[in-house]
Write a protein that holds these residues in place. Structure first.
Motif, mmCIF file in Angstrom:
data_model
loop_
_atom_site.group_PDB
_atom_site.id
_atom_site.type_symbol
_atom_site.label_atom_id
_atom_site.label_comp_id
_atom_site.label_asym_id
_atom_site.label_seq_id
_atom_site.Cartn_x
_atom_site.Cartn_y
_atom_site.Cartn_z
ATOM 1 N N LYS A 6 73.364 86.480 -57.872
ATOM 2 C CA LYS A 6 72.410 86.114 -58.861
ATOM 3 C C LYS A 6 71.706 84.885 -58.087
ATOM 4 N N VAL A 7 70.579 84.774 -58.388
ATOM 5 C CA VAL A 7 69.753 83.631 -57.823
ATOM 6 C C VAL A 7 69.635 82.512 -58.971
ATOM 7 N N LYS A 8 69.974 81.428 -58.598
ATOM 8 C CA LYS A 8 69.720 80.355 -59.664
ATOM 9 C C LYS A 8 68.203 79.787 -59.673
ATOM 10 N N HIS A 9 67.940 79.835 -60.891
ATOM 11 C CA HIS A 9 66.421 79.505 -61.082
ATOM 12 C C HIS A 9 66.541 78.094 -61.470
ATOM 13 N N VAL A 10 65.771 77.180 -61.005
ATOM 14 C CA VAL A 10 65.687 75.845 -61.312
ATOM 15 C C VAL A 10 64.246 75.528 -61.846
ATOM 16 N N LEU A 11 64.093 74.597 -62.965
ATOM 17 C CA LEU A 11 62.797 74.234 -63.225
ATOM 18 C C LEU A 11 62.884 72.717 -63.943
ATOM 19 N N TRP A 14 56.058 76.846 -63.132
ATOM 20 C CA TRP A 14 56.378 78.079 -64.252
ATOM 21 C C TRP A 14 55.635 79.523 -63.649
ATOM 22 N N GLN A 15 54.630 79.442 -63.237
ATOM 23 C CA GLN A 15 54.004 80.660 -62.950
ATOM 24 C C GLN A 15 54.671 81.295 -61.784
ATOM 25 N N MET A 16 55.152 80.259 -60.776
ATOM 26 C CA MET A 16 55.714 81.002 -59.548
ATOM 27 C C MET A 16 57.068 81.511 -59.942
ATOM 28 N N LEU A 17 57.587 80.660 -60.864
ATOM 29 C CA LEU A 17 59.095 81.106 -61.275
ATOM 30 C C LEU A 17 59.049 82.308 -62.254
ATOM 31 N N SER A 18 57.977 82.664 -63.025
ATOM 32 C CA SER A 18 57.994 83.704 -64.114
ATOM 33 C C SER A 18 57.706 85.112 -63.276
ATOM 34 N N ASN A 30 59.695 86.231 -61.506
ATOM 35 C CA ASN A 30 61.063 86.779 -61.613
ATOM 36 C C ASN A 30 61.624 87.250 -62.840
ATOM 37 N N GLU A 31 62.483 88.218 -62.961
ATOM 38 C CA GLU A 31 63.192 88.504 -64.228
ATOM 39 C C GLU A 31 63.753 87.253 -64.539
ATOM 40 N N LEU A 32 63.544 86.440 -65.524
ATOM 41 C CA LEU A 32 63.970 85.547 -65.977
ATOM 42 C C LEU A 32 65.134 85.563 -67.327
ATOM 43 N N ASN A 33 66.162 84.905 -67.225
ATOM 44 C CA ASN A 33 67.045 84.957 -68.369
ATOM 45 C C ASN A 33 67.593 83.579 -68.581
ATOM 46 N N ILE A 34 68.488 83.248 -67.404
ATOM 47 C CA ILE A 34 69.318 82.122 -67.518
ATOM 48 C C ILE A 34 68.680 80.998 -66.505
ATOM 49 N N LEU A 35 68.179 79.827 -66.864
ATOM 50 C CA LEU A 35 67.516 78.662 -65.958
ATOM 51 C C LEU A 35 68.293 77.564 -66.277
ATOM 52 N N SER A 36 67.999 76.832 -65.106
ATOM 53 C CA SER A 36 68.657 75.434 -65.228
ATOM 54 C C SER A 36 67.421 74.438 -65.211
ATOM 55 N N LEU A 37 67.385 73.727 -66.253
ATOM 56 C CA LEU A 37 66.406 72.648 -66.517
ATOM 57 C C LEU A 37 66.939 71.294 -65.868
ATOM 58 N N VAL A 38 66.054 70.712 -65.162
ATOM 59 C CA VAL A 38 66.488 69.569 -64.441
ATOM 60 C C VAL A 38 65.453 68.374 -64.994
ATOM 61 N N GLU A 39 66.026 67.466 -65.548
ATOM 62 C CA GLU A 39 65.148 66.292 -66.020
ATOM 63 C C GLU A 39 65.849 64.870 -65.810
ATOM 64 N N GLY A 84 67.385 64.182 -62.548
ATOM 65 C CA GLY A 84 68.585 64.614 -62.053
ATOM 66 C C GLY A 84 69.656 65.246 -62.957
ATOM 67 N N LYS A 85 69.386 65.450 -64.359
ATOM 68 C CA LYS A 85 70.494 66.021 -65.176
ATOM 69 C C LYS A 85 69.979 67.443 -65.358
ATOM 70 N N GLU A 86 71.062 68.326 -65.185
ATOM 71 C CA GLU A 86 70.862 69.553 -65.393
ATOM 72 C C GLU A 86 71.435 70.141 -66.735
ATOM 73 N N THR A 87 70.583 71.007 -67.270
ATOM 74 C CA THR A 87 70.893 71.621 -68.756
ATOM 75 C C THR A 87 70.666 73.392 -68.504
ATOM 76 N N LEU A 88 71.654 73.862 -68.913
ATOM 77 C CA LEU A 88 71.687 75.387 -68.641
ATOM 78 C C LEU A 88 71.191 75.803 -69.925
ATOM 79 N N VAL A 89 70.164 76.748 -69.946
ATOM 80 C CA VAL A 89 69.306 77.421 -70.890
ATOM 81 C C VAL A 89 69.226 78.658 -70.648
#
Lengths: 225, 139
Positions: free
Chosen positions: A3-8, A51-55, A57-66, A68-73
């Motif tokens: 699975k590819v980890k999608h980071v935003l 977001w346009q580049m990331l979308s 892919n088939e997206l479900n789970i993403l990792s939001l980075v704010e 340097g702090k990561e949140t799984l969403v």
């Protein structure tokens, strides 16, 4: 397939009015929100190009980075502008790796053609997404269904689909996902259909019927008196 | 038989307005390819039927076609050389009001090239500008 980890990358924003959101969109950002069990809803903004580049892919789970702090969403909802065809607002749900989540996963047929295709069959997809429940790490990006064994008239229901390990379908098992229909029979049916009832009939008016009924009732009452 | 409702609450209705964007029926829900409008207007039952026939003929009755709109609104017209007044005219045709973003037709069971051609033919039968949309992402 791993699975590819999608980071935003995201930035915090203050919750504002509709006009504030409009102004934000003009600067190339998309307003978004993160919510979840036990956390305070938080307004964020996302870079539209990223977001346009990331979308794609088939997206479900993403990792939001704010900062340097990561949140799984989990991506819950994407609001689209129907004309410009771009996202206008995003909803994310914060998740925990040890708790099961429900999500909609795309369903696709395999690359092999169904067996009924050579006999004039056509593969129809009735359902494009299935709701599943699993732990976040087990959640598939898409479910590929092998349709190569389908003959004319065959159907694949949700219950027939082999789910990956740790994943259970929430969508009712009896709902049809794929059907192999006989194209020649469908075409013949379509040809026969316009022949019936050629004359343009007037539609029945419900309001007029009610008025007539009321008038009749009034007359009956007068007669009784 | 033209597309029209079987039962209506009122025989004639007022013109109304058609503001805003299409908040529903604005994405592909059934098929793989679609025809989406980005203008507002009213499509008559005859125009919808002409577009549908153009699609099915080009697809040589293969695949599946979904019509995502229905002409539910009656339109009246006064006869020629009649003075104003004396009540509203007779119902002449039925229309489907459409707002920008509305998906008009959807098809599946054919190649993208064939779908594009069919939708282009259908769009030429309609009085509003439309675009082709596909579920399959462009590479």
């Amino acid at each position: 397939m791993a699975k590819v980890k999608h980071v935003l990358n995201v930035q915090a924003r203050t919750a504002g009015t509709t006009n504030d959101a409009r102004r934000l969109r003009k600067t190339g950002l998309i307003p978004a929100i993160v919510y979840g069990k036990g956390i305070e809803p938080k307004c964020i903004s996302v870079n539209a190009t990223e977001w346009q580049m990331l979308s794609r892919n088939e997206l479900n789970i993403l990792s939001l980075v704010e900062d340097g702090k990561e949140t799984l969403v989990l991506l819950k909802e994407v609001q689209h502008d129907p004309i410009l065809n771009r996202a206008s607002h995003l909803d994310f749900q914060a998740i925990r790796m040890d708790q099961k989540i429900k999500a909609h996963v795309a369903v696709r047929p395999g690359h092999e053609l169904p067996a009924g295709a050579s006999a004039g069959g056509l593969l129809e997809q009735n359902l494009h997404e299935i709701e599943v429940e699993s732990l976040p790490q087990d959640l598939p990006e898409e479910i590929i269904v092998d349709v190569s064994g389908m003959n004319l008239g065959d159907m694949i229901h949700v219950g027939d689909i082999a789910m990956p390990e740790g994943v259970t379908a929430v969508t009712h098992a009896d709902i049809v996902v794929f059907t192999e229909v006989d194209e020649s029979a469908a075409a013949a049916e379509e040809e026969a259909a316009p022949a019936e009832g050629e004359e343009a009939a007037e539609p029945e008016v419900i309001a007029e019927k009610k008025t007539e009924e009321r008038a009749a009732a009034r007359e009956d009452r007068k007669k009784a008196e | 038989m033209p597309l029209m409702p079987k039962r209506v609450k009122h025989r004639k209705v007022q013109r109304g307005n058609n503001a805003g964007l299409s908040q529903r029926c604005n994405k592909l829900d059934f098929g793989d390819f679609g025809l989406q409008t980005f203008e507002r207007g009213q499509l008559t039952a005859a125009q919808i039927e002409a577009a549908r026939v153009a699609i099915t003929r080009h697809m040589k009755r293969r695949g599946q076609v979904w019509i995502r709109l229905f002409p539910y609104k009656p339109c009246t017209k006064k006869p020629l050389e009649v003075r104003m007044g004396k009540g509203k005219g007779n119902v002449e045709f039925w229309v489907a009001p459409v707002k920008p973003g509305r998906m008009l037709f959807e098809i599946s069971g054919c190649s993208e090239t064939l779908a594009k051609e069919a939708m282009s033919l259908a769009a030429s039968k309609l009085p509003i500008r439309c675009r082709f949309v596909s579920r399959i992402p462009a590479v």
